[in-house]
Design an enzyme around this catalytic site. Structure first.
Site: not given
Length: 123
Positions: A69-72, A81
């Site tokens: 994920s782009a968030c992690d 995510v």
């Protein structure tokens, strides 16, 4: 604002090209999204695959992609995510991110789809 919309439309067509080729070749995948998403980031998951191995194989084939994920982006385990948006467990470890822009061509979208088909095989 007009150019943003035309850029989004161009990228959505590239996404459609890539996804259609995967579907035509009977490649099983899960498109990760939860509600509205940005068209320039295509987050796909493939069943019973390892995202690090996919990353390496695509890199060797000449494609720069990301995993998870782009968030992690730091964690090498399945992203919280990816879990939170409900990606099925058998798909979660095989998650990759493909970033596209208006500067990419239809041929480039087809080429990455072809590489994925070759790497994943028909299952």
């Amino acid at each position: 604002l007009e150019s943003i919309e035309s850029n989004y439309q161009a990228v959505e067509k590239l996404n459609e090209t890539l996804l259609t080729k995967l579907e035509e070749q009977k490649i099983s995948f899960y498109k990760n999204n939860f509600g509205p998403s940005m068209p320039h980031v295509l987050n796909l998951a493939f069943p019973n695959e390892n995202h690090d191995l996919l990353l390496t194989k695509l890199d060797l084939a000449g494609f720069a992609i990301s995993t998870g994920s782009a968030c992690d982006t730091v964690n090498t385990q399945i992203s919280h995510v990816i879990k939170a948006i409900g990606v099925p467990e058998e798909y979660a470890a095989g998650t990759i991110r493909i970033s596209l822009s208006k500067d990419n061509t239809k041929e480039e979208a087809e080429n990455i789809a072809t590489a994925l088909v070759r790497i994943l095989g028909k299952k």
